[in-house]
Motif scaffolding. Structure first.
Motif, PDB file in Angstrom:
ATOM      1  N   LYS A  73     -42.840  -3.197 -16.638  1.00  0.00           N
ATOM      2  CA  LYS A  73     -42.517  -1.961 -17.352  1.00  0.00           C
ATOM      3  C   LYS A  73     -41.876  -0.973 -16.382  1.00  0.00           C
ATOM      4  O   LYS A  73     -42.363   0.136 -16.164  1.00  0.00           O
ATOM      5  N   ARG A  74     -40.800  -1.416 -15.816  1.00  0.00           N
ATOM      6  CA  ARG A  74     -40.052  -0.597 -14.857  1.00  0.00           C
ATOM      7  C   ARG A  74     -38.596  -0.558 -15.289  1.00  0.00           C
ATOM      8  O   ARG A  74     -38.148  -1.417 -16.040  1.00  0.00           O
ATOM      9  N   CYS A  75     -37.869   0.421 -14.781  1.00  0.00           N
ATOM     10  CA  CYS A  75     -36.444   0.386 -15.052  1.00  0.00           C
ATOM     11  C   CYS A  75     -35.767  -0.512 -14.004  1.00  0.00           C
ATOM     12  O   CYS A  75     -36.307  -0.758 -12.927  1.00  0.00           O
ATOM     13  N   GLY A  76     -34.605  -1.009 -14.371  1.00  0.00           N
ATOM     14  CA  GLY A  76     -33.915  -1.955 -13.500  1.00  0.00           C
ATOM     15  C   GLY A  76     -33.621  -1.380 -12.129  1.00  0.00           C
ATOM     16  O   GLY A  76     -33.689  -2.059 -11.104  1.00  0.00           O
ATOM     17  N   LYS A  77     -33.331  -0.111 -12.149  1.00  0.00           N
ATOM     18  CA  LYS A  77     -33.015   0.562 -10.899  1.00  0.00           C
ATOM     19  C   LYS A  77     -34.227   0.525  -9.961  1.00  0.00           C
ATOM     20  O   LYS A  77     -34.102   0.292  -8.758  1.00  0.00           O
ATOM     21  N   SER A  78     -35.361   0.783 -10.539  1.00  0.00           N
ATOM     22  CA  SER A  78     -36.592   0.763  -9.750  1.00  0.00           C
ATOM     23  C   SER A  78     -36.869  -0.640  -9.203  1.00  0.00           C
ATOM     24  O   SER A  78     -37.309  -0.795  -8.058  1.00  0.00           O
ATOM     25  N   CYS A  79     -36.583  -1.639 -10.017  1.00  0.00           N
ATOM     26  CA  CYS A  79     -36.772  -3.035  -9.573  1.00  0.00           C
ATOM     27  C   CYS A  79     -35.839  -3.347  -8.398  1.00  0.00           C
ATOM     28  O   CYS A  79     -36.258  -3.951  -7.407  1.00  0.00           O
ATOM     29  N   ARG A  80     -34.611  -2.945  -8.551  1.00  0.00           N
ATOM     30  CA  ARG A  80     -33.655  -3.217  -7.479  1.00  0.00           C
ATOM     31  C   ARG A  80     -34.090  -2.545  -6.182  1.00  0.00           C
ATOM     32  O   ARG A  80     -34.057  -3.131  -5.097  1.00  0.00           O
ATOM     33  N   LEU A  81     -34.535  -1.314  -6.326  1.00  0.00           N
ATOM     34  CA  LEU A  81     -34.964  -0.560  -5.154  1.00  0.00           C
ATOM     35  C   LEU A  81     -36.175  -1.229  -4.492  1.00  0.00           C
ATOM     36  O   LEU A  81     -36.240  -1.339  -3.266  1.00  0.00           O
ATOM     37  N   ARG A  82     -37.113  -1.652  -5.316  1.00  0.00           N
ATOM     38  CA  ARG A  82     -38.313  -2.285  -4.765  1.00  0.00           C
ATOM     39  C   ARG A  82     -37.941  -3.565  -4.027  1.00  0.00           C
ATOM     40  O   ARG A  82     -38.482  -3.874  -2.971  1.00  0.00           O
ATOM     41  N   TRP A  83     -36.998  -4.288  -4.601  1.00  0.00           N
ATOM     42  CA  TRP A  83     -36.586  -5.536  -3.969  1.00  0.00           C
ATOM     43  C   TRP A  83     -35.845  -5.268  -2.652  1.00  0.00           C
ATOM     44  O   TRP A  83     -36.190  -5.822  -1.622  1.00  0.00           O
ATOM     45  N   THR A  84     -34.870  -4.395  -2.728  1.00  0.00           N
ATOM     46  CA  THR A  84     -34.036  -4.192  -1.535  1.00  0.00           C
ATOM     47  C   THR A  84     -34.794  -3.480  -0.420  1.00  0.00           C
ATOM     48  O   THR A  84     -34.530  -3.714   0.752  1.00  0.00           O
ATOM     49  N   ASN A  85     -35.719  -2.628  -0.777  1.00  0.00           N
ATOM     50  CA  ASN A  85     -36.386  -1.842   0.257  1.00  0.00           C
ATOM     51  C   ASN A  85     -37.706  -2.424   0.727  1.00  0.00           C
ATOM     52  O   ASN A  85     -38.222  -1.998   1.755  1.00  0.00           O
ATOM     53  N   TYR A  86     -38.250  -3.351  -0.035  1.00  0.00           N
ATOM     54  CA  TYR A  86     -39.589  -3.805   0.348  1.00  0.00           C
ATOM     55  C   TYR A  86     -39.816  -5.306   0.219  1.00  0.00           C
ATOM     56  O   TYR A  86     -40.356  -5.938   1.117  1.00  0.00           O
ATOM     57  N   LEU A  87     -39.392  -5.869  -0.871  1.00  0.00           N
ATOM     58  CA  LEU A  87     -39.785  -7.258  -1.140  1.00  0.00           C
ATOM     59  C   LEU A  87     -38.876  -8.300  -0.512  1.00  0.00           C
ATOM     60  O   LEU A  87     -39.283  -9.448  -0.340  1.00  0.00           O
ATOM     61  N   ARG A  88     -37.678  -7.944  -0.201  1.00  0.00           N
ATOM     62  CA  ARG A  88     -36.741  -8.914   0.364  1.00  0.00           C
ATOM     63  C   ARG A  88     -37.366  -9.626   1.543  1.00  0.00           C
ATOM     64  O   ARG A  88     -37.921  -8.990   2.446  1.00  0.00           O
ATOM     65  N   PRO A  89     -37.287 -10.952   1.553  1.00  0.00           N
ATOM     66  CA  PRO A  89     -37.983 -11.704   2.602  1.00  0.00           C
ATOM     67  C   PRO A  89     -37.420 -11.498   3.999  1.00  0.00           C
ATOM     68  O   PRO A  89     -38.110 -11.737   4.975  1.00  0.00           O
ATOM     69  N   ASP A  90     -36.189 -11.052   4.081  1.00  0.00           N
ATOM     70  CA  ASP A  90     -35.585 -10.902   5.412  1.00  0.00           C
ATOM     71  C   ASP A  90     -35.879  -9.545   6.040  1.00  0.00           C
ATOM     72  O   ASP A  90     -35.333  -9.232   7.100  1.00  0.00           O
TER      73      ASP A  90
END
Length: 352
Positions: free
Chosen positions: A47-64
């Motif tokens: 239940k998030r907006c896409g922008k928030s998902c992208r941000l979470r991925w790029t700033n925190y979850l990305r494995p690299d």
DNA sequence: AAGCTAGACAACCGCGTTCCG
DNA sequence: TCGGAACGCGGTTGTCTAGCT
């Protein structure tokens, strides 16, 4: 502002991400990859907006991503690059594997700015405060409207001034009586010079990184580029190189531009340049390839190439010194021009 | 122990640019 | 060519936590 459709729902969750949400996100990306972020929340059951998902991925979850603290080398590279291109966090972050623009930005705002200020260096201009004070004193007598000048002093400098009251009582008192806030749109993080393009910025970074690998770290290359790059077109995309409207201006700028005008003594030298050797070589190689790509694009589009490397290496480089026309002088000159051009408007905004 | 403050960092917001139908 | 959606960036705000009183 109109919210993006994906963020338009009232039941979109905000705030910190939970471990459960992270798990969903990771599961989704590992299965489908990234892209089409607006569709991600629905597909991932978030239940998030896409922008928030992208941000979470790029700033925190990305494995690299690295999640450990910044190293001294990274720290110094950030300072150098910030000096060269200003607060272009995404570009700076590209030179720091495993770091995001948000990381770099936060680190700068919380640590490095303060660190530089404590060392007596203005984090915006990367010049020693003492030199800025000297510039100010030198030019102050000839100013007809000193209030138009003080806006050029950023808040770090003003803070520093406050802390330097004992050292510069006369000047601080002068500033405190005359200072007015800068106009809303006046750039404070950069110098307000006309635009140069991405190429110049990349060359600036290349120079910074290459300078760190060689013995010429006494030259403040980074500051040389501040003036050309930090107020460059807000878009850093390659398309700006192909803009026909900017081509002639670019050519003019290339002709009139003199690097010497902006060269300064290096205000921030690494304690041990050899420690940075490997890292810098790595970045230098990356930039060389980026440069080749960009230069290729420019050739094909018949856009005059501004070769900052040659400009510096050929004649002006050795002549750099703090007593040449400085960055501050350039700003003031620009300020004067603007004042003359928009005197009516500025009068209103200054003498309210 | 409770309240306050500053620092660190995660996340949001607004805007400009790019993409695509 | 145009308009809307998506994306990316930089600035700002919010939240958490450690340290201090």
């Amino acid at each position: 502002m109109v919210r993006p459709p994906c963020c338009d729902k009232l039941n979109v969750k905000k705030g910190l991400w939970t471990a459960e949400e992270d798990a969903k996100m990771l599961a989704y990306v590992s299965k489908h990859g990234t892209g089409n972020w607006s569709a991600v929340p629905k597909k991932a059951g978030l239940k998030r907006c896409g922008k928030s998902c992208r941000l979470r991925w790029t700033n925190y979850l990305r494995p690299d991503l690295k999640h450990d603290s910044f190293t001294t080398q990274e720290e110094e590279l950030i300072v150098k690059l910030h000096g060269a291109i200003g607060s272009r966090w995404s570009i700076i972050a590209q030179q720091l594997p495993g770091r995001t623009d948000n990381d770099v930005k936060n680190y700068w705002n919380t640590k490095l700015r303060k660190k530089l200020s404590e060392r007596g260096i203005d984090p915006v201009t990367h010049k020693p405060f003492s030199q800025i004070f000297a510039d100010y004193v030198n030019i102050g007598g000839g100013l007809t409207k000193p209030t138009t000048r003080i806006g050029c002093l950023n808040r770090d400098l003003k803070n520093a001034l406050a802390s330097k009251t004992e050292q510069f009582p006369t000047m601080v008192s002068h500033l405190s009586t005359q200072a007015t806030p800068p106009p809303k749109n006046e750039p404070t993080e950069d110098n307000g010079n006309p635009s140069f393009e991405l190429l110049a910025q990349l060359q600036a970074i290349k120079l910074v990184t290459e300078a760190s690998t060689s013995n010429c770290t006494n030259y403040n290359l980074k500051t040389a580029i501040v003036s050309s790059s930090s107020s460059a077109s807000s878009s850093l995309s390659p398309s700006c190189s192909s803009s026909s409207s900017s081509s002639s201006a670019q050519a003019n700028l290339a002709q009139n531009f003199c690097w010497r005008d902006f060269l300064l003594e290096d205000a921030f030298l690494p304690p041990d340049a050899s420690q940075e050797q490997n890292m810098m070589e790595f970045h230098s190689e990356r930039f060389t390839s980026q440069m080749q790509i960009l230069q290729g694009e420019q050739k094909s589009e018949q856009v005059p190439r501004f070769d900052g490397v040659q400009s510096i290496q050929s004649s002006n480089f050795e002549a750099s010194s703090s007593h040449d026309t400085s960055f501050v002088d350039a700003m003031l000159h620009k300020d004067n021009e603007m004042f003359l051009e928009f005197s009516g408007l500025l009068e209103e905004s200054i003498y309210y």
